[in-house]
Design a protein around this motif. Structure first.
Motif, PDB file in Angstrom:
ATOM      1  N   SER A 130       0.848  -1.185   0.000  1.00 40.96           N
ATOM      2  CA  SER A 130       0.000   0.000   0.000  1.00 40.96           C
ATOM      3  C   SER A 130       0.886   1.237   0.000  1.00 40.96           C
ATOM      4  N   GLU A 131       0.752   2.043  -1.046  1.00 34.49           N
ATOM      5  CA  GLU A 131       1.554   3.255  -1.138  1.00 34.49           C
ATOM      6  C   GLU A 131       1.079   4.330  -0.174  1.00 34.49           C
ATOM      7  N   ARG A 132      -0.175   4.237   0.270  1.00 31.13           N
ATOM      8  CA  ARG A 132      -0.732   5.265   1.143  1.00 31.13           C
ATOM      9  C   ARG A 132      -0.650   4.917   2.627  1.00 31.13           C
ATOM     10  N   LYS A 133      -0.049   3.793   2.951  1.00 26.61           N
ATOM     11  CA  LYS A 133      -0.061   3.350   4.344  1.00 26.61           C
ATOM     12  C   LYS A 133       0.552   4.383   5.276  1.00 26.61           C
ATOM     13  N   CYS A 134       1.748   4.863   4.975  1.00 28.86           N
ATOM     14  CA  CYS A 134       2.421   5.830   5.855  1.00 28.86           C
ATOM     15  C   CYS A 134       1.646   7.141   5.921  1.00 28.86           C
ATOM     16  N   HIS A 135       1.010   7.501   4.828  1.00 30.72           N
ATOM     17  CA  HIS A 135       0.167   8.708   4.823  1.00 30.72           C
ATOM     18  C   HIS A 135      -0.990   8.562   5.808  1.00 30.72           C
ATOM     19  N   ILE A 136      -1.661   7.423   5.772  1.00 34.71           N
ATOM     20  CA  ILE A 136      -2.794   7.185   6.669  1.00 34.71           C
ATOM     21  C   ILE A 136      -2.323   7.101   8.121  1.00 34.71           C
ATOM     22  N   LEU A 137      -1.213   6.417   8.363  1.00 32.10           N
ATOM     23  CA  LEU A 137      -0.687   6.312   9.724  1.00 32.10           C
ATOM     24  C   LEU A 137      -0.287   7.682  10.261  1.00 32.10           C
ATOM     25  N   GLY A 138       0.280   8.516   9.409  1.00 34.75           N
ATOM     26  CA  GLY A 138       0.644   9.867   9.837  1.00 34.75           C
ATOM     27  C   GLY A 138      -0.572  10.700  10.201  1.00 34.75           C
ATOM     28  N   LEU A 139      -1.637  10.585   9.421  1.00 35.06           N
ATOM     29  CA  LEU A 139      -2.871  11.307   9.745  1.00 35.06           C
ATOM     30  C   LEU A 139      -3.460  10.840  11.074  1.00 35.06           C
ATOM     31  N   ASN A 140      -3.380   9.543  11.328  1.00 40.59           N
ATOM     32  CA  ASN A 140      -3.884   9.024  12.601  1.00 40.59           C
ATOM     33  C   ASN A 140      -3.066   9.566  13.773  1.00 40.59           C
ATOM     34  N   LEU A 141      -1.760   9.665  13.604  1.00 39.48           N
ATOM     35  CA  LEU A 141      -0.914  10.242  14.652  1.00 39.48           C
ATOM     36  C   LEU A 141      -1.264  11.705  14.887  1.00 39.48           C
ATOM     37  N   MET A 142      -1.555  12.436  13.828  1.00 37.43           N
ATOM     38  CA  MET A 142      -1.966  13.843  13.973  1.00 37.43           C
ATOM     39  C   MET A 142      -3.276  13.940  14.758  1.00 37.43           C
ATOM     40  N   HIS A 143      -4.186  13.027  14.471  1.00 36.05           N
ATOM     41  CA  HIS A 143      -5.470  13.022  15.187  1.00 36.05           C
ATOM     42  C   HIS A 143      -5.257  12.777  16.679  1.00 36.05           C
ATOM     43  N   LEU A 144      -4.428  11.815  17.012  1.00 31.00           N
ATOM     44  CA  LEU A 144      -4.160  11.515  18.420  1.00 31.00           C
ATOM     45  C   LEU A 144      -3.448  12.681  19.097  1.00 31.00           C
ATOM     46  N   LEU A 145      -2.573  13.345  18.377  1.00 32.73           N
ATOM     47  CA  LEU A 145      -1.832  14.476  18.950  1.00 32.73           C
ATOM     48  C   LEU A 145      -2.755  15.647  19.217  1.00 32.73           C
ATOM     49  N   VAL A 146      -3.647  15.936  18.294  1.00 29.96           N
ATOM     50  CA  VAL A 146      -4.588  17.046  18.477  1.00 29.96           C
ATOM     51  C   VAL A 146      -5.522  16.779  19.655  1.00 29.96           C
ATOM     52  N   ASP A 147      -5.928  15.525  19.823  1.00 25.65           N
ATOM     53  CA  ASP A 147      -6.818  15.154  20.932  1.00 25.65           C
ATOM     54  C   ASP A 147      -6.071  14.964  22.254  1.00 25.65           C
ATOM     55  N   ASN A 148      -4.749  15.155  22.223  1.00 25.19           N
ATOM     56  CA  ASN A 148      -3.909  15.010  23.422  1.00 25.19           C
ATOM     57  C   ASN A 148      -3.967  13.591  23.985  1.00 25.19           C
ATOM     58  N   ARG A 149      -4.146  12.618  23.121  1.00 25.36           N
ATOM     59  CA  ARG A 149      -4.155  11.195  23.523  1.00 25.36           C
ATOM     60  C   ARG A 149      -2.733  10.654  23.357  1.00 25.36           C
ATOM     61  N   LEU A 150      -1.846  11.128  24.223  1.00 24.54           N
ATOM     62  CA  LEU A 150      -0.427  10.856  24.051  1.00 24.54           C
ATOM     63  C   LEU A 150      -0.067   9.401  24.312  1.00 24.54           C
ATOM     64  N   SER A 151      -0.782   8.751  25.218  1.00 22.79           N
ATOM     65  CA  SER A 151      -0.481   7.342  25.475  1.00 22.79           C
ATOM     66  C   SER A 151      -0.771   6.509  24.233  1.00 22.79           C
ATOM     67  N   GLU A 152      -1.892   6.769  23.549  1.00 20.92           N
ATOM     68  CA  GLU A 152      -2.205   6.064  22.317  1.00 20.92           C
ATOM     69  C   GLU A 152      -1.233   6.454  21.205  1.00 20.92           C
ATOM     70  N   PHE A 153      -0.808   7.709  21.221  1.00 23.75           N
ATOM     71  CA  PHE A 153       0.165   8.186  20.232  1.00 23.75           C
ATOM     72  C   PHE A 153       1.453   7.367  20.307  1.00 23.75           C
ATOM     73  N   HIS A 154       1.978   7.192  21.516  1.00 24.93           N
ATOM     74  CA  HIS A 154       3.221   6.449  21.678  1.00 24.93           C
ATOM     75  C   HIS A 154       3.015   4.949  21.461  1.00 24.93           C
ATOM     76  N   ALA A 155       1.809   4.462  21.752  1.00 22.59           N
ATOM     77  CA  ALA A 155       1.519   3.053  21.478  1.00 22.59           C
ATOM     78  C   ALA A 155       1.547   2.785  19.976  1.00 22.59           C
ATOM     79  N   GLU A 156       1.041   3.727  19.182  1.00 22.75           N
ATOM     80  CA  GLU A 156       1.084   3.575  17.733  1.00 22.75           C
ATOM     81  C   GLU A 156       2.520   3.631  17.220  1.00 22.75           C
ATOM     82  N   LEU A 157       3.355   4.448  17.841  1.00 21.09           N
ATOM     83  CA  LEU A 157       4.749   4.540  17.415  1.00 21.09           C
ATOM     84  C   LEU A 157       5.479   3.216  17.596  1.00 21.09           C
TER      85      LEU A 157
END
Length: 295
Positions: A130-157
């Motif tokens: 999937s060529e868009r995988k990293c794009h989608i994962l990056g958008l999800n990280l942005m969503h978690l960061l904006v919502d201040n869900r830092l524990s989920e952010f680091h879990a995704e990393l």
């Protein structure tokens, strides 16, 4: 129906030896007019990609809805082929991008949750990517960061490979999170000019609003008054008019007088002298004495 009726007439009036010839002549035509569910889904995916690329949100959402219904007939588990997996993954990736364009965070979260099992299946198939995988994962990280869900952010990393984390789509939110943690608000505000894709703009706007609110809180306790030009520069607005709109919408306790803004002092909290320390010490000693007697 007309084609079937013609076929029946030809068989009815043809000699027995010619019926086989009629069947041979008709079968290729019938097969040519039939398409498999996978072919139909691939055609719908092509139309969906066109809608996403052209910015047709409403048309894309209709195509995505019909494509998701077609995906219900796809094989599941080990029997799913790479072609089926590619179509399903591509459809959900388009759904993520459409939800961002539509500013629908609920739909965004649903599509991200649905696509994760397909990404896990892709990892076990060398012939499917999937060529868009990293794009989608990056958008999800942005969503978690904006919502201040830092524990989920680091879990995704933790689930990312080194190659994925180094792409521009994923490294951008990672760097933003580091800057927020150390309080480099200027760097965060300037990051809006170097987003890796326009789809990141929606989350950056929300993040910039949060950062500006934090800067405004700091200004209130650090200054009694400030010129509008200085406030515009510190809060990274483009003009005084934008700052005035922010004050009217979010800081109605700020007073604009001439070319300056006057900050209202924050409410005074409890001081150390307001705490009845001697009374609390006496109660603690009394409890200790009673406990010693019981023992």
């Amino acid at each position: 129906a007309l084609r079937n009726e013609t076929f029946a007439r030809r068989c009815a009036f043809a000699p027995p030896n010619d019926i086989a010839e009629v069947l041979i002549q008709t079968k290729p035509h019938r097969l040519a007019t039939m398409s498999s569910p996978l072919d139909s889904a691939q055609s719908s995916l092509s139309a969906l990609n066109s809608a996403v690329n052209s910015g047709d949100v409403d048309g894309g959402k209709r195509t995505l809805a019909s494509l998701k219904i077609a995906m219900l007939d796809f094989p599941s588990g080990p029997s799913m082929t790479a072609a089926h997996l590619a179509v399903a993954t591509g459809a959900l990736e388009c759904g993520v991008l459409l939800s961002v364009a539509d500013e629908d965070l609920d739909a965004f979260a649903r599509n991200v949750a649905q696509i994760k099992p397909y990404y896990a299946a892709l990892a076990g198939m060398s012939e499917a990517t999937s060529e868009r995988k990293c794009h989608i994962l990056g958008l999800n990280l942005m969503h978690l960061l904006v919502d201040n869900r830092l524990s989920e952010f680091h879990a995704e990393l933790e689930l990312l490979t080194e190659a994925e984390a180094s792409t521009k789509y994923v490294s951008f939110p990672i760097e933003l999170e580091r800057q927020l943690m150390v309080g480099s608000y200027d760097e965060v505000l300037n990051a809006n000019s170097r987003i890796p894709d326009p789809s990141y703009g929606f989350f950056m706007d929300n993040l910039l609003q949060t950062v500006r609110d934090s800067i405004a809180d700091c200004l209130e306790v650090s200054y009694k008054t400030m010129t509008l030009e200085d406030a515009v520069r510190m809060m990274k607005y483009g003009s005084v008019e934008e700052l005035r709109e922010y004050i009217e919408e979010c800081r109605d306790d700020w007073i604009v007088e001439g070319g300056s803004v006057v900050f209202q002092p924050p409410p005074v909290g409890s001081k150390a002298s307001d705490v009845p320390s001697m009374k609390l010490i006496g109660q603690s000693l009394s409890y200790a004495t009673e406990l010693e007697r019981i023992v």
